[in-house]
Write a protein that holds these residues in place. Structure first.
Motif, PDB file in Angstrom:
ATOM      1  N   ALA A 122       5.223   7.164   4.794  1.00 13.97           N
ATOM      2  CA  ALA A 122       4.818   7.721   3.038  1.00 13.97           C
ATOM      3  C   ALA A 122       5.646   8.544   3.159  1.00 13.97           C
ATOM      4  O   ALA A 122       6.747   7.896   2.327  1.00 13.97           O
TER       5      ALA A 122
ATOM      6  N   SER B 177      -3.833  14.451   6.315  1.00 15.83           N
ATOM      7  CA  SER B 177      -2.720  13.482   5.522  1.00 15.83           C
ATOM      8  C   SER B 177      -1.843  14.368   5.115  1.00 15.83           C
ATOM      9  O   SER B 177      -2.139  16.176   4.146  1.00 15.83           O
ATOM     10  N   LEU B 178      -1.209  13.791   3.924  1.00 18.90           N
ATOM     11  CA  LEU B 178      -0.468  14.549   2.944  1.00 18.90           C
ATOM     12  C   LEU B 178      -1.556  15.415   2.165  1.00 18.90           C
ATOM     13  O   LEU B 178      -0.600  16.123   1.820  1.00 18.90           O
ATOM     14  N   TRP B 179      -2.203  14.559   1.511  1.00 22.70           N
ATOM     15  CA  TRP B 179      -2.544  14.855  -0.012  1.00 22.70           C
ATOM     16  C   TRP B 179      -3.292  15.987   0.221  1.00 22.70           C
ATOM     17  O   TRP B 179      -3.278  16.917  -0.382  1.00 22.70           O
TER      18      TRP B 179
ATOM     19  N   CYS C   4       1.422  18.516   8.175  1.00 19.43           N
ATOM     20  CA  CYS C   4       0.517  17.593   9.110  1.00 19.43           C
ATOM     21  C   CYS C   4       0.361  17.119   9.851  1.00 19.43           C
ATOM     22  O   CYS C   4      -0.934  16.864  10.364  1.00 19.43           O
TER      23      CYS C   4
ATOM     24  N   SER D  40       5.052   6.859  -1.984  1.00 19.13           N
ATOM     25  CA  SER D  40       4.565   7.501  -0.619  1.00 19.13           C
ATOM     26  C   SER D  40       2.670   7.187  -1.579  1.00 19.13           C
ATOM     27  O   SER D  40       2.175   7.212   0.094  1.00 19.13           O
ATOM     28  N   ALA D  41       2.098   7.250  -2.268  1.00 15.97           N
ATOM     29  CA  ALA D  41       1.116   7.129  -2.603  1.00 15.97           C
ATOM     30  C   ALA D  41       1.121   5.935  -2.176  1.00 15.97           C
ATOM     31  O   ALA D  41      -0.843   5.818  -2.128  1.00 15.97           O
TER      32      ALA D  41
ATOM     33  N   PRO E  44       1.476  10.236   7.394  1.00 15.47           N
ATOM     34  CA  PRO E  44       2.409  10.903   6.130  1.00 15.47           C
ATOM     35  C   PRO E  44       4.018  10.481   7.359  1.00 15.47           C
ATOM     36  O   PRO E  44       4.858  10.271   5.973  1.00 15.47           O
TER      37      PRO E  44
ATOM     38  N   GLU F 116       0.227   6.105   1.632  1.00 16.00           N
ATOM     39  CA  GLU F 116      -1.264   7.194   1.679  1.00 16.00           C
ATOM     40  C   GLU F 116      -2.489   6.115   0.934  1.00 16.00           C
ATOM     41  O   GLU F 116      -3.617   5.778   1.894  1.00 16.00           O
TER      42      GLU F 116
ATOM     43  N   ILE G 138      -1.121  18.480   0.545  1.00 19.89           N
ATOM     44  CA  ILE G 138      -0.677  19.107  -0.438  1.00 19.89           C
ATOM     45  C   ILE G 138      -1.775  20.126  -1.625  1.00 19.89           C
ATOM     46  O   ILE G 138      -1.182  20.792  -2.182  1.00 19.89           O
TER      47      ILE G 138
ATOM     48  N   GLN H 273      -6.604  10.846  -4.206  1.00 20.15           N
ATOM     49  CA  GLN H 273      -5.924  11.284  -3.748  1.00 20.15           C
ATOM     50  C   GLN H 273      -4.303  10.667  -3.212  1.00 20.15           C
ATOM     51  O   GLN H 273      -3.268  11.045  -2.829  1.00 20.15           O
TER      52      GLN H 273
ATOM     53  N   THR I 279      -0.919  13.192  -3.627  1.00 25.90           N
ATOM     54  CA  THR I 279       0.153  12.338  -2.958  1.00 25.90           C
ATOM     55  C   THR I 279       1.445  12.521  -3.737  1.00 25.90           C
ATOM     56  O   THR I 279       2.757  12.998  -3.604  1.00 25.90           O
TER      57      THR I 279
END
Length: 289
Positions: A193, A18-20, A12, A180-181, A190, A184, A23, A142, A146
């Motif tokens: 999260a 971003s994390l999503w 990230c 975490s979600a 990140p 986000e 992923i 999103q 995550t």
């Protein structure tokens, strides 16, 4: 692309992403699905979550032994009253979590994220938070992306099975995913999260799996409600600047090692904990009649 939380975080930072998004790219590679197919699958799963989170709030469902029949309806009614301790948002989130558990116990359709026993936590947080903040559907998906990525890492390096790691591995991982979600979806970083993930998991490490009468109802449903709240408070702590002293990967490892240390009586066998209280035994005998 990554094997643990730290590698995910480094990607990230490297990509300034971003994390999503990271992923999603990972999912495209390992599943060989197109981005459109992945979003379509997520939409389908979220639709199932949404339906399960709302269904039992409207009317009580019949469940085996009826240990939790009507709990979501009662909680929903309570959430609409003035003067509740936690307020309408938190009480509504708990009602969503209870509804999913009730639908699961009634053999209805749920999305096991990460398991059926913990199926209410991620939906309750995503749906409740989306409504509260009036988020666009894309933001919610999103968040679900995550959550799924965090859950997949924990599955790869530890367990989400109550039979293997106790309730900490089911409800705890679900809370970590949802926390975490929530970060986000709030526009957090990140880093934040993953701190939320760690805090949520730390808050439940050590929890045994002791279903009364061997049914995934009590205390499972109550733990779905409490861990949805755990996810939200962990997200708020991280967004407020709290950092987990222990890195996320090490928290996951600790949770796994604690799970291995738990005696088998406390790992979904109903041979210990609440399942072996005098009332728990009475309920088992009543249900078996």
């Amino acid at each position: 692309m990554y094997n643990n939380m730290q590698e995910l975080l480094e990607l990230c930072k490297e990509k300034k992403s971003s994390l999503w998004k990271v992923i999603l790219e990972n999912e495209k590679q390992i599943s060989e699905c197109t981005e459109e197919e992945i979003w379509s699958n997520l939409k389908s799963r979220y639709a199932v979550m949404e339906e399960a989170a709302k269904k039992a709030r409207k009317e009580p469902l019949s469940t085996a032994g009826n240990l939790i029949s009507g709990v979501a309806f009662k909680q929903q009614s309570y959430s609409e009253k003035k003067g509740t301790i936690c307020g309408p948002f938190i009480n509504r989130v708990m009602a969503y979590a209870l509804s999913c558990s009730e639908v699961n116990a009634a053999m209805g359709k749920i999305c096991a994220a990460p398991t059926a026993g913990a199926c209410g936590i991620v939906p309750a947080v995503l749906l409740g938070f989306a409504e509260e903040k009036k988020l666009e559907h894309a933001i919610v998906l999103q968040g679900l992306m995550t959550a799924s990525g965090i859950g997949a890492i924990i599955m790869k390096n530890a367990t989400v099975s109550g039979a293997e790691g106790g309730c900490q591995a089911e409800c705890g991982v679900a809370a970590a995913m949802a926390a975490s979600a929530a970060v986000e979806m709030s526009g957090g970083t990140p880093d934040q999260a993953l701190h939320a993930c760690s805090i949520a998991l730390m808050n439940i490490t050590g929890l045994v799996c002791d279903p009364v009468a061997g049914l995934v109802q009590v205390p499972c449903a109550q733990r779905n409600a409490s861990q949805a709240v755990n996810a939200l408070l962990s997200a708020d702590l991280a967004l407020g600047g709290m950092e987990s002293i222990i890195p996320a990967d090490q928290v996951v490892d600790a949770m796994y090692r604690v799970g291995k240390l738990l005696p088998y009586q406390l790992k979904e066998t109903a041979l210990g904990g609440l399942a072996q209280t005098s009332r728990g035994k009475e309920l088992l005998n009543e249900i078996l009649k």
